[in-house]
Write a protein that holds these residues in place. Sequence first.
Motif, PDB file in Angstrom:
ATOM      1  N   MET A   1       0.820  -1.213   0.000  1.00 42.16           N
ATOM      2  CA  MET A   1       0.000   0.000   0.000  1.00 42.16           C
ATOM      3  C   MET A   1       0.850   1.257   0.000  1.00 42.16           C
ATOM      4  O   MET A   1       1.894   1.294   0.645  1.00 42.16           O
ATOM      5  N   PRO A   2       0.366   2.329  -0.689  1.00 41.02           N
ATOM      6  CA  PRO A   2      -0.878   2.485  -1.434  1.00 41.02           C
ATOM      7  C   PRO A   2      -0.819   1.730  -2.770  1.00 41.02           C
ATOM      8  O   PRO A   2       0.251   1.370  -3.238  1.00 41.02           O
ATOM      9  N   LYS A   3      -1.980   1.575  -3.373  1.00 41.54           N
ATOM     10  CA  LYS A   3      -2.022   0.922  -4.676  1.00 41.54           C
ATOM     11  C   LYS A   3      -3.234   1.434  -5.456  1.00 41.54           C
ATOM     12  O   LYS A   3      -4.145   2.048  -4.893  1.00 41.54           O
TER      13      LYS A   3
ATOM     14  N   VAL B   1      -5.459   4.343  -0.342  1.00 42.69           N
ATOM     15  CA  VAL B   1      -4.621   4.053   0.812  1.00 42.69           C
ATOM     16  C   VAL B   1      -5.447   3.241   1.802  1.00 42.69           C
ATOM     17  O   VAL B   1      -6.639   2.996   1.583  1.00 42.69           O
ATOM     18  N   MET B   2      -4.843   2.808   2.889  1.00 41.81           N
ATOM     19  CA  MET B   2      -5.536   1.897   3.803  1.00 41.81           C
ATOM     20  C   MET B   2      -6.810   2.502   4.377  1.00 41.81           C
ATOM     21  O   MET B   2      -7.833   1.813   4.529  1.00 41.81           O
TER      22      MET B   2
ATOM     23  N   PRO C   1       8.895  -7.191   3.617  1.00 39.24           N
ATOM     24  CA  PRO C   1       9.511  -6.033   2.963  1.00 39.24           C
ATOM     25  C   PRO C   1       8.478  -5.166   2.256  1.00 39.24           C
ATOM     26  O   PRO C   1       7.565  -5.674   1.603  1.00 39.24           O
ATOM     27  N   MET C   2       8.633  -3.868   2.387  1.00 39.34           N
ATOM     28  CA  MET C   2       7.804  -2.948   1.618  1.00 39.34           C
ATOM     29  C   MET C   2       8.043  -3.189   0.130  1.00 39.34           C
ATOM     30  O   MET C   2       9.182  -3.332  -0.313  1.00 39.34           O
ATOM     31  N   ASN C   3       6.955  -3.247  -0.634  1.00 37.04           N
ATOM     32  CA  ASN C   3       7.069  -3.527  -2.068  1.00 37.04           C
ATOM     33  C   ASN C   3       5.939  -2.807  -2.794  1.00 37.04           C
ATOM     34  O   ASN C   3       5.031  -3.425  -3.351  1.00 37.04           O
ATOM     35  N   VAL C   4       6.011  -1.495  -2.793  1.00 35.75           N
ATOM     36  CA  VAL C   4       4.957  -0.675  -3.390  1.00 35.75           C
ATOM     37  C   VAL C   4       5.202  -0.538  -4.888  1.00 35.75           C
ATOM     38  O   VAL C   4       6.307  -0.178  -5.315  1.00 35.75           O
TER      39      VAL C   4
ATOM     40  N   LEU D   1       1.568  11.683  -2.521  1.00 37.35           N
ATOM     41  CA  LEU D   1       2.793  11.821  -1.738  1.00 37.35           C
ATOM     42  C   LEU D   1       3.055  10.564  -0.921  1.00 37.35           C
ATOM     43  O   LEU D   1       4.205  10.111  -0.806  1.00 37.35           O
ATOM     44  N   GLU D   2       1.996   9.968  -0.378  1.00 34.58           N
ATOM     45  CA  GLU D   2       2.161   8.734   0.387  1.00 34.58           C
ATOM     46  C   GLU D   2       2.737   7.620  -0.488  1.00 34.58           C
ATOM     47  O   GLU D   2       3.610   6.860  -0.042  1.00 34.58           O
ATOM     48  N   LEU D   3       2.246   7.517  -1.724  1.00 34.41           N
ATOM     49  CA  LEU D   3       2.781   6.491  -2.624  1.00 34.41           C
ATOM     50  C   LEU D   3       4.267   6.711  -2.857  1.00 34.41           C
ATOM     51  O   LEU D   3       5.065   5.758  -2.763  1.00 34.41           O
TER      52      LEU D   3
END
Length: 281
Positions: free
Chosen positions: A114-116, A126-127, A166-169, A261-263
């Motif tokens: 996330m985000p996606k 986002v969540m 692991p983060m994987n956006v 911005l979050e992405l």
Amino acid sequence: MNTKALTAIAAVLVFPVAAMAGPDEDNLVINDELDMTSVTEAQAHLENLDTIYSGWHFRTDETQALQIDDFDNPAMIFVDQAADLFETVDGAAGKSCSSCHDGVESFKGLQASMPKVDAETGKLVVMEDLINACRTEHMEADAWKWSGGDMQGMVALIGLQSRGMPMNVAIDGDAAPYWEQGKEMYYTRYGQLELSCANCHEDNWGNMIRADHLSQGMINGFPTYRLKQAKLISRHNRFRGCIRDTRAETFAEGSDEFRALELYVASRGNGLSVETPAVRQ
């Protein structure tokens, strides 16, 4: 006085020959068993960093200690409350979260991505969007306030299921234009001080600004329990606070600007472990 002169003065006021404190070299292990990736090589889309660090490495020993044991982590109070809410019937449909979802454990891996972009609408979500969509569309209940205790407790509970992953956006495909928008925001100077996110978290990470130790601004531990405010703090709350501190008119929590911005900021932490819920000062 011209703009360049004002910018120079602002730089001196905000970053006065700052003391370099650097990240520490401690290992982040939670509950003596979950070894977290808190330092790793930066991915190719980060043009100005070679190594990325979790914000945990920039905190005091006392603050770090709160995060490494769930019994000491003050955020877990809110996670426990959210676990109760997950089972609580609310709304005209007479449903709870658990009416549709096969246990909160079924959300494992979600936070890491996330985000996606929502495949049906093409919009970046986002969540908090996912949670309120469930509440309003399926439970027929009132939406929760973005930074409210119920909302951020639930975001933390769901995020906890991915802790250690692991983060994987994704930043390509349908996500690419949103990522580019977020990147542009990250490097845009705001406010009377004419400061961008990058001025603090890319140009000056490791330095002390007043009594605070500047990190690289990673958000892999959000929502985070902030000691200063004694509650869980959302990503958009921190974005709003940072832009406000530049003496600018900031965007609203839940705005499309902050989603983008979050992405971008989340993608800067790709490869770091999800730490939700982290503890910060």
